[in-house]
Every structure is written in structure tokens, then in C-alpha cells.
Design an enzyme around this catalytic site. Structure first.
Site, PDB file in Angstrom:
ATOM      1  CE  LYS A   7      20.386  -2.260  33.349  1.00 24.24           C
ATOM      2  NZ  LYS A   7      19.933  -1.524  34.546  1.00 24.24           N
ATOM      3  CB  SER A  46      17.720  -1.192  37.629  1.00 23.31           C
ATOM      4  OG  SER A  46      16.473  -0.728  37.181  1.00 23.31           O
ATOM      5  CB  SER A  72      16.063  -2.090  34.101  1.00 24.75           C
ATOM      6  OG  SER A  72      17.260  -1.562  34.649  1.00 24.75           O
TER       7      SER A  72
END
Ligand SMILES: [Mg+2]
Ligand SMILES: [Zn+2]
Lengths: 99, 504, 511
Positions: C80, C179, C155
Site C-alpha cells: 500500500k 482499511s 482505504s
């Protein structure tokens, strides 16, 4: 309790150093009011005798030895700078603390 | 009268100012701790490195980097608190003080807010044989900011600058901020007490060995809060905070100036504004800081990247037991050891050279000699340079060395002064300067004898007078020898040699 | 072996270890897959092909010279884009960091590299991890491989989509309010939020420091566990990192035994606002656990209803401070520096231009909540709610070993559906937030597809601090039972991304 005026929103934006267009400010002020209205519910259960928790773990006294670790070096430190001069970060003029 | 008079002659004299008002002071001192590494990262704290060469992701505030507390910084803060007779918190936290400023990499300062490490306490300040107790409000840990250079303005100040250049080497150096309670002492001594407080706090920090506390390097910085209230009144007046008063002399001068300025304001029916003011070392005045349209709101909250500090009671007691001697008993002890009179001791303390004398004695000098150098020649030099003896670039060990050369007869007093001049000029240590400048007293009997012979030959009339028993005339011959040897001879020995040769 | 991209990490590691396939071939297969389908999915913000091939070569060389390889050496992983990577751009999905190349590695990244994993690139996310759909990325949304018109969650939608689209067998996410778990739920993948402090936050660009936690995602429970042990463990660079052994997660994933495990169903996490198909799959999964020998009981956590409001005060407050450093002075974007403007003006202009709408909203809320005069009512009260939630957990764990709920109330919603309705968007994290507030371990495991829209449903498991292994026991038991029942992993049903997209009917929601 949680309606946010345009002036309050503008004050917050100044505190947070956010330059916002007038329509953006209006839109945000409305949304902030709605969100704050929804989250204000926390006050309903936050009784006097409930201690606050700021951290999920009850750790204390985490410290490091007073030992040197390698620094980045001037070149690497300045590599990401939008502007640099004489080994320093070049920034726009700073509004005076001095008169 | 102008409220912000920059010409101090427009203001009432200090004595006049305090005729109707009493000053109340509050002193905030920031001390840079002498740890090897910074408060929250492993970067060096060494002074004077290339800009931005002592920075890492943490102290540069790079995204993702995290702080970890330096254990020696915590220990130093606890020891400072103990030496100030403060209560050491059994549990305290760091907090973020949020405000934007380019020299602060994260745009928050990791500090302490309502949970400082040390609370309460006092420092007894000696001045003119009197002792004044200055109450301590708190001492807390925080980190220093970077340093900005302002480019383009005529004065090198912020005002008028076109841009600024920032060096973050200083960012993240550990600080302890020591805040006094309101200091209410007689008006006639208030500025001197402020100065003596900072001087004696510095001595304490040096004795604790937690900081080098060099004011000229910004390792000890003072903010002076001053307010006036009508004589006899209880409530405090509105205070101003004068920032960055960075020498002992300036502490005193800044307090004097603010008292005079505020008295002028109040005397003319005006009101003192609560504001931050800046001290100008060169002109000796304070000026108001940039007025802010809205009050600062620092939005403090507990620092989530750090865990609480809970000093273990046993550890705190161990640190307390190992504290150096209390300053007052130390002064009493030293006076006895050194056999100083009360006056000599008071002068030594008052000039802020107690520790310097102590260290010079420790390095081998006789107490009276050490005192003579620091209160005489070196105090004079410090005054000339507008600095403090402690800030002169000469160490007690060097002074002791010079004195030992005098005691051994290698240097005369005038030569010793020349050697110290050389040290202050950065030419090296005493021995190097003696060698480089060729300053040693000529103690080679052959060379001295030859010079004496030449003086006698060159001044037959004088020599004759001496032979006839007019010993006072020998002075001229001694002078001639000293002149030839450029002062580098022991005058007493020269006299002996002359008299030996001209004995009837 | 041209289906390398469909293999599990454990299988790939075994291939490499036995010399059946090289790490280089595996890396190339994944880079090829990314090149062919990521134009549609847009899971990656940056593909580091050179770095990946170099890392793969190094593993192959090490193997040839007889060095001992770690259990995941040579296996690709997607990271990420909120974990900093040395010499590889890190944007946090924000324009404000456009062009920034970090001079250091996050501890998680360092550990991946040290273990020989091959980092394929950086995955898309909601800007600074603020969001539940990945639509708040300044670089455009990521699409859900199950239905390209739907969000992949957020997210960490880039990481979850990279797994579901078979672009990477492993991915690293971060979880502040869900997330990792919510994107896993809506893409049919496994996502674990370890105990707070279990994985170092050093180099994780902070959104909300007291809530953020990095963790593993994968297509199988064992793969997630193998990745978990690579990244977890004490880090002296993170003062909030736990100095204790990593829970035995791999052993737990291999045991897959839930007999006698006390499973508490949280009464408050269900009902109104939950999609019927989601609730149906959830209930079936609870029944399945019971049939596998778990003891199922009902528990009540009355304060959980206040978790969402508390979260939307605490997280923005911390964020308003954490994001202050993005000021155009030292790195990243600088706007408006024309030689006349002050630093203060340039800061405001840059932040105004560089941050997206959701980030600005949260900075404003956080600034408000911490302001003098409002602190006690907002931030202070939220901190008290945090205490109440921790107490609820404590009480529940007195009778249960794990707690369960749906991961998120609905299946993947359509792109744009909640775009300018923050409150609707925030509800996606209703079930996941309590674990962040209390620092518990929690995970989402696939539990089938919702009968109403055919989209994946996530089963949420929560365990006490440092009992992360219990999550894996539950997940592995369910995985084995489901695969036996379905005959294949759930992800075998992901549409061929080259093919037509099935239209899905609107799901029913109970009122
Ligand atoms: Mg301070
Ligand atoms: Zn550093």
C-alpha cells in the site's frame, strides 16, 4: 450545537493553513455541521467518572539509549526539497515574529 | 510619549518608574541538554556542523518517521527537577503543541502540557549578601526547532527579507523549559535578581552536568515576563513576554527597559497590551511582535506516538541521592576552603565566576590567583566584549596553566596577560602560545648574564653610580635588560645579577 | 506453468525452494499480468518492475549458492502506497506528495526485503487512507475485480483488488478503522489487522497514530499468516511497538481447529442498515462454526454504537496534527511561491491545492475538535468512549475467545454512490472500528457471495490483544469447510477481467 458558520469554517481553515475557495468553504461548512452533529453523540455517554483513553496499550517508559545513529547526510536531506540553497532549505519569506 | 519608544531616553529612569509601581517578573528558561543524541532520534547534537548534516527522517519530520525518547534526556530532566526541589511526576506524558512555523519540521512541537515531569520547587538566589527565593512553577521536556537565516533584507532580520534558509540540525535537540512562579522582590533589586537567577540556574545546570549552558550558543535562553502593579496593589498587571534574552546582562537590561516602558505607558494613562516582545541587544530596547488577529490556539493533545513516562520511585531516589551539593552549602564550603573573606566571596558569586574559580582551583591554581584572573583581567575582557566570563573562549584549565607558569617564574604577570590574550584570540593553548610567540621569561643564566653585561657596557655612567652604592640607579639597567629581552625576563633575577656584578 | 498468478504464496515459495520455478519467472508472470489487466483495475500507483526483477534475481542467486531462504523468499507482494519505500515514490494517494522519493524504508518494507519478498509496486488508496472506497485517491479510483463498476473498498482498495485480480499473491495494507478488513470483505480476500503495536508503524505515514496498524492480506489464510510473521515483531524505532513474541499465527492457520472455541456474536453489529444477503451469509457462517465444534453465544457490547462517532473525532484530530507536516517547505508539492508570497501563504495555498476534499474535511473536523472550548465536549468525550468500548470488549472476552460480526454492512457499492455523502461512507466501517479503538486483533475472511448480488461477503473476527492466532484458527477452519462445500476457492469465481461485466441487481437492505 453543531452548526458551523462560514466564519467559523474560515477560522478553522486559517488555523489549519488551508486556502479554500469561497464555494468550497460554504460546502465544507455545511458538511462539518452535519458531521459534528452526528459525532456529538459521544458527549451523551462520556460521564464524569469515565477516564479517557488516549492509547490502546498501557505501555510506559519506552526509551532509547543516548546513542548516535547515522544521519541522512545533507544531500539526501535536501533531495526532496522544493528549493535549496547553501545546504539549507530555501523557503518563502517568513512573516515576522520580529517587528 | 510613544508607547513603544525605541529611544530609551524618552522613558523615565528606572528609579522613577518604580516609585509608583512594583514589577512582577516571570522567567522562562529553555535549556538545551548536553545529550549526545537528540531528544527523539539518534542524530548528533554537536554544535557548528554543516547545515542539515545532522538530520534524519524523524527530526526532519519526514512522512512515516516516529520519535523514541532519549533516556538520558528524561534522566537529566528529573535531575534538574530534583535540584530545584520539585516534585517529580509519578506519571507524565508528552503532548503535541500544534502551530505552523517553517523551522518546526512537523508543524507541532513535541512538548509537555498539563502533565510536566517536574512540578513546584525553588531556587535560592544570592545577591549582595541577601538570599531571594525564586519559586519554580514547573519544568518540562520538549524539543528544539531548526534555525532560519533571513536573506535579502538589509538587516538580516525577518523584516524585509525576501526568503529564508532553514537548517534543521538544531531541530529535535532536547530542551528542558523551567518556568518560575511570579517573582515578587523589591523593585530596586528586581532586574539584578532576574539576572542572578539565570546565572545561578546556569551554575546549577553546570554542576548537574546536564548542559554546557553556553548562552552565546543558545544553549540557555531566557524569556522574561514583566508586569507592573501600583505600589501596594495585590492583583498583577498585564504582562508582556520578552523573548530570546540571551545573555545575563541582557536579562537585567530587558527587565529594566520593560519596567520603564510599562511605567511610561501606565503613567500616561495608557494600557499595557499582553503581547510577545523582542529584545534588541544592540539598541537595548524591546519591540512588539507581529500582532496576531486571533489568539494562538495550540490544540494540545497527548502525543500518540510516545508512551507515558512513569519514573520509577526507586530510580528517582537514587538520582536524588547522587545530586551534587546544594548551591548554598557549596558556596559556604568553598568560602571556608578558599579562605575568602565575605566580600571576596560575594564578589566572586556576583560576577558569576564561582564555578570558573572552582574549576581553576581544581586544575591546580591557588584560590586567590584563580580569583584574581577571573575577577580581574578576564572579567575586564568579558565586559569589553559585552559577554560573560564563562562565555570567553578560555577554559579554567588554561587559566590554571597560565598561573602555574607564573608561579614557576616562566611568565611574568604582563607576559601571562599576553598569553591569555593569545588564548582568547584562538591562537591555541597557553604552552603553544608561549612557544609560538616566544614569550617565556629568559631564565637561561648565560643569556641573562650576557644581556646584563651589555647593559653595563652600554651605560657606564649608570653602572658607576650603582658601584658607588646608589642602588636605586640599578632600575635603569634593569630597564635596559628588559628592553633587550622584550620583557621576557624575571626582573628580580636581573636585579640580582646586576648587583652581583657591580658589587663594590 | 502459466497459471503462476493463480497460485498461493505458500505454493510459489515451495516452487522456488525446490527449484521448480525461479523467482524471476514468478515476478515476470505477475508483472505481465499487471501489464495486461491493471489498466482496467488500476490497483497500482507505481509498478517497480526493475526493483522487483532485481529482488527476484537476488533470491535465485541466493538459492543457487545454497543459502537458506526464508519461507516466502521470492514471492511477490504489493505494498500500500502509504508505507515509505527507499528510492521508490510514495504518494499516500495525494497530490501533495507528488514526486517525493523517500530516503528510507518503512520497517515493514525493510522486513519484506530482508525476507526475500519481491515488491511489485505500490498500491492505490484513499488519500492518506481516509475513505472506504479508494475513490478519494488523487490518482483516480481502483475498481473491484468482481464488478468494475463497484469499489474495491478502502482505504486499501488497491491492495485488495491486486489480490482479487491475481496481480499479486500477497499484499500489505494498513487499517485505521477497517482499511484492511473492509476491502478484503468486498473483494473476497483475507485481511488481518494485527494487535495494535504488533507490527511496527515506523515508515507508515501516519493518519491516526493511536489507531493505525499495518497488516497482511492474501487470498488464503495460511498465506496471510506467513506474511504476518515476516512483518510482525518488536521494533525499537516505534515506541508503541509491543516487545513480546509474535503470536503463533502460522501454527494456528495450519491447525484450523475451532472445537471448544467460544464464539461471541455481537448483538449490536447487525440489523438495521445491514444488507439482507450479508446477514444471511453471516448467520450461515456462524452456524458452520457451531457445526465445526465451536460454542456460539450471544454477547452485547452496548457502547459499540458510539464507536463510529468516537472514531470520527479521534482519527481526524490526530490526522489534523499528523498532516500538518505537509507544508511545502521540505518535500513534496509547493504552490504559489512567486517570490512575493510569504511562507504562511504558500503553505495554505499548497495545502489547499494538494489535499482532496475528504482530507480537508477531516483536517477541519480535527482542528475543531482539538480547539480550546471544544476539546472536552468532542475529543475528550471521544477518549472516554474509547474507555467504554475497551470495557465492553473486556467483558465480552470474559466469556468468549473471539467475537464475530459481518465485516461491513453491505457488499461492494457502486463507484460514486457515496462520493459526496460522508456519513453514508463512514458507515462502511461500523463493525471494524471498535477493534481499532481498543487495539484488538481482527480479521475478515470470505464467507461466500451475497445471494442478492453475487458479490463477496466478509466474516469479521475479533480477538483480544496479542491473541491474533485465534483469528487464524477461525479463518482456516472456515476456509477449509467452505472450499470443501464450494469445490473451489471463492476467488475462482472472479470474472475474467477480459470478459463482459455482469450487471448486478440492487441489493435489499433491511430498514
Ligand atoms: Mg517551550
Ligand atoms: Zn534525527
Amino acid at each position: 450545537m453543531a452548526s458551523i458558520t462560514r466564519e467559523e469554517a474560515a477560522h478553522l481553515a486559517r488555523l489549519a493553513r488551508l486556502d479554500l475557495a469561497p464555494d468550497e468553504l460554504d460546502h465544507l461548512a455545511g458538511q462539518l455541521g452535519v458531521i459534528l452533529g452526528a459525532v456529538a453523540a459521544v458527549a451523551d455517554v462520556a460521564a464524569e467518572d469515565v477516564p479517557p483513553t488516549s492509547h490502546p496499550l498501557p505501555l510506559t517508559n519506552v526509551a532509547r539509549r543516548d546513542e548516535l545513529r547515522p544521519s541522512l547526510g545533507q544531500a539526501a536531506a535536501l533531495a526532496g526539497a522544493p528549493a535549496a540553497e547553501d545546504g539549507r532549505f530555501r523557503v518563502p519569506r517568513i512573516l515576522g515574529e520580529e517587528a | 510619549m510613544s508607547v513603544d519608544a525605541t529611544v530609551s531616553t524618552e522613558l523615565p529612569a528606572y528609579e522613577e518608574a518604580v516609585a509608583g509601581y512594583e514589577p512582577v517578573m516571570g522567567l522562562e528558561v529553555h535549556v538545551e541538554l548536553g545529550t549526545r543524541s537528540k531528544m527523539f532520534c539518534g542524530c548528533s547534537t554537536a554544535f557548528g556542523a554543516e547545515p542539515n548534516s545532522q538530520v534524519c527522517p524523524t527530526c526532519l519530520g519526514l512522512p512515516g518517521a516516529l520519535p523514541v525518547v532519549n533516556e538520558v534526556a528524561v534522566e537529566s530532566a528529573v535531575r534538574i527537577g530534583l535540584a530545584l526541589h520539585s516534585d517529580i511526576a509519578s506519571w507524565c506524558r508528552f503532548a503535541r503543541k500544534n502551530y505552523f512555523y517553517p523551522d518546526m519540521p512537523k508543524n507541532f512541537q513535541t512538548s509537555q502540557y498539563d502533565e510536566p515531569i517536574a512540578v513546584g520547587g525553588w531556587l535560592d538566589v544570592e545577591l549582595g549578601g541577601q538570599s531571594y527565593r525564586v519559586g519554580i512553577e514547573r519544568a518540562h521536556m520538549e524539543e528544539d526547532t531548526g534555525k532560519s537565516l533571513h536573506v535579502g533584507g538589509a538587516t538580516g532580520r525577518i523584516h524585509g527579507a525576501e526568503h529564508s534558509l532553514v537548517d534543521y540540525n538544531r531541530a529535535g535537540i532536547p530542551l528542558v523549559e523551567i518556568v518560575t512562579k511570579p517573582v515578587e522582590v523589591p523593585a530596586d533589586v528586581a532586574p539584578a535578581v532576574a539576572r542572578a537567577y539565570v546565572a545561578q540556574l546556569r551554575d546549577l545546570l553546570l554542576a548537574l552536568e546536564v548542559s554546557e549552558a553556553r548562552m552565546e550558543q543558545g544553549q540557555l535562553r531566557c524569556d522574561a515576563n514583566v508586569s507592573l502593579r501600583p505600589r501596594g496593589a495585590r492583583p498583577y498587571g498585564t504582562r508582556t513576554e520578552t523573548k530570546n534574552v540571551n545573555s545575563l546582562r541582557s536579562v537585567e537590561r530587558a527587565v529594566v527597559f520593560e519596567v520603564r516602558r510599562q511605567a511610561a505607558v501606565l503613567g500616561s494613562g495608557g494600557t499595557v497590551h499582553q503581547e510577545t516582545r523582542h529584545w534588541h541587544e544592540d539598541t537595548g530596547v524591546t519591540t512588539p511582535g507581529r500582532s496576531k488577529e486571533e489568539a494562538e490556539d495550540y490544540r494540545y493533545f497527548p502525543e500518540p506516538d510516545l508512551v507515558p513516562v512513569a519514573p520509577e520511585p526507586g530510580w528517582v531516589e537514587r538520582l536524588r541521592a547522587e545530586l551534587p551539593e546544594d548551591p548554598a552549602s557549596r558556596r559556604r564550603r568553598l568560602q571556608t576552603e578558599w579562605r575568602f573573606s565575605d566580600l571576596e566571596m560575594r564578589d566572586t558569586v556576583g560576577a558569576g565566576v564561582l564555578r570558573l574559580v572552582e574549576e581553576t582551583v581544581a586544575a591546580g591554581a591557588a584560590p586567590q590567583s584563580a580569583r584574581k584572573w577571573w575577577l580581574g583581567e578576564l572579567a575586564r575582557r568579558a565586559r569589553e566584549d559585552g559577554t560573560e566570563p564563562a562565555e570567553l573562549p578560555v577554559t579554567p584549565a588554561q587559566v590554571a596553566r597560565v598561573q602555574s607558569l607564573v608561579a614557576a617564574g616562566t611568565l611574568s604577570d604582563p607576559l601571562a596577560r599576553q598569553v591569555l590574550e593569545g588564548v582568547l584570540a584562538g591562537e591555541g593553548g597557553p604552552d603553544e602560545i608561549v612557544a609560538a610567540r616566544g614569550l617565556a621569561v629568559v631564565s637561561d643564566e648565560g643569556a641573562l648574564g650576557a644581556a646584563v653585561e651589555r647593559a653595563i657596557e652600554g651605560n657606564p655612567d649608570v653602572a658607576a653610580k650603582v658601584r658607588d652604592g646608589k642602588l636605586a640607579a640599578a632600575g635603569a639597567l634593569i630597564g635596559a635588560v628588559m628592553k633587550e629581552l622584550r620583557g621576557q625576563a624575571d626582573a628580580a633575577r636581573v636585579r640580582e645579577l646586576i648587583l652581583e656584578r657591580l658589587a663594590p | 506453468m502459466n497459471d503462476l498468478v493463480h497460485r498461493s504464496a505458500a505454493e510459489l515459495a515451495a516452487f522456488i525452494a525446490h527449484g521448480d520455478v525461479s523467482a524471476t519467472e514468478i515476478a515476470q508472470a505477475h508483472l505481465d499480468r499487471i501489464a495486461s489487466v491493471d489498466g482496467e483495475v488500476r490497483a497500482f500507483l507505481h509498478v517497480d518492475a526493475d526493483g522487483a526483477m532485481a529482488a527476484a534475481h537476488a533470491v535465485d542467486d541466493a538459492r543457487r549458492s545454497g543459502e537458506r531462504l526464508g519461507p516466502l523468499a521470492g514471492v511477490p507482494v504489493a505494498v500500500k502506497d502509504i508505507l515509505v519505500t527507499r528510492a521508490v515514490p510514495t504518494t499516500c494517494g495525494s497530490r501533495i506528495l507528488d514526486g517525493w522519493v523517500p530516503p528510507y524504508d518503512a520497517t515493514v518494507v525493510r522486513r519484506l526485503k530482508d525476507a526475500g519478498l519481491v515488491i511489485l509496486g505500490k498500491t492505490n488508496l484513499d488519500e492518506f487512507a481516509m475513505g472506504s472506497s479508494t475513490e478519494n485517491s488523487a490518482f483516480g479510483p481502483t475498481r473491484n475485480p468482481w464488478d468494475l463498476d463497484r469499489v474495491p473498498g478502502g482505504s486499501g482498495g488497491g491492495s485488495s483488488a491486486s489480490l482479487a485480480a491475481h496481480l499479486s499473491p500477497l499484499a500489505i495494507g494498513t487499517d485505521t478503522g477497517g482499511s484492511i478488513r473492509q476491502p478484503s470483505a468486498v473483494t473476497g480476500t483475507v485481511g488481518v489487522k494485527p494487535t495494535y503495536g504488533g507490527v511496527s508503524r515506523y515508515g507508515l505515514v501516519a493518519f491516526s497514530s493511536s489507531l493505525d496498524q499495518a497488516g497482511p492480506s492474501a487470498r488464503s489464510v495460511l498465506d496471510a499468516a506467513l506474511l504476518h510473521v515476516v512483518i510482525a515483531g518488536h521494533d525499537p524505532l516505534d515506541a508503541t511497538s509491543i516487545d513480546a513474541p509474535v503470536p503463533p499465527v502460522v501454527e494456528a492457520a495450519r491447525s484450523a481447529d475451532v472445537r471448544g472455541l467460544r464464539v461471541g456474536v455481537v448483538r449490536e453489529l447487525g440489523g438495521e442498515g445491514y444488507q439482507l444477503g450479508v446477514e444471511q451469509r453471516f448467520r450461515e457462517t456462524v452456524d458452520l462454526l457451531a457445526s465445526l465444534g465451536a460454542d456460539v453465544l450471544d454477547v452485547s457490547c452496548p457502547s459499540f454504537g458510539y464507536a463510529l462517532p468516537a472514531y470520527y473525532l479521534i482519527a481526524p484530530s490526530e490526522a489534523s496534527s499528523n498532516l500538518a507536516r505537509f507544508d511545502a517547505m521540505r518535500y513534496g508539492l509547493r504552490v504559489g511561491d512567486d517570490g512575493t508570497r510569504s511562507a504562511e501563504e504558500v503553505m495554505a495555498l499548497t495545502r489547499g491545492a494538494g489535499f482532496g476534499a475528504e482530507v480537508k474535511r477531516r483536517i477541519m473536523i480535527g482542528t475543531y475538535a482539538l480547539s480550546s472550548g471544544y476539546y472536552d465536549a468532542y475529543y475528550g468525550s471521544a477518549q472516554k468512549v474509547r474507555t467504554l468500548i475497551a470495557r465492553d470488549f473486556e467483558r465480552a472476552y470474559a466469556t468468549c475467545d473471539v467475537l464475530v460480526s459481518p465485516t461491513t454492512p453491505t457488499t461492494a457499492f457502486r463507484l460514486g454512490e457515496r462520493a459526496d455523502d460522508p456519513l453514508a461512507m463512514y458507515k462502511a466501517d461500523l463493525c471494524t472500528i471498535p477493534a481499532n479503538l481498543a487495539g484488538n486483533a481482527a480479521a475478515s475472511f470470505p464467507c461466500g457471495r451475497s445471494p442478492d448480488d453475487g458479490l463477496p461477503v466478509g466474516f469479521h473476527v475479533m480477538a483480544p490483544v496479542l491473541a491474533d492466532d485465534r483469528l487464524y484458527r477461525v479463518g482456516a477452519a472456515l476456509e477449509a469447510a467452505f472450499e470443501q462445500a464450494w469445490g473451489a476457492p471463492l476467488l475462482d469465481h472472479v470474472p475474467d477481467l477480459a470478459g463482459a461485466r455482469p450487471a448486478s441487481p440492487r441489493p435489499e437492505v433491511s430498514r
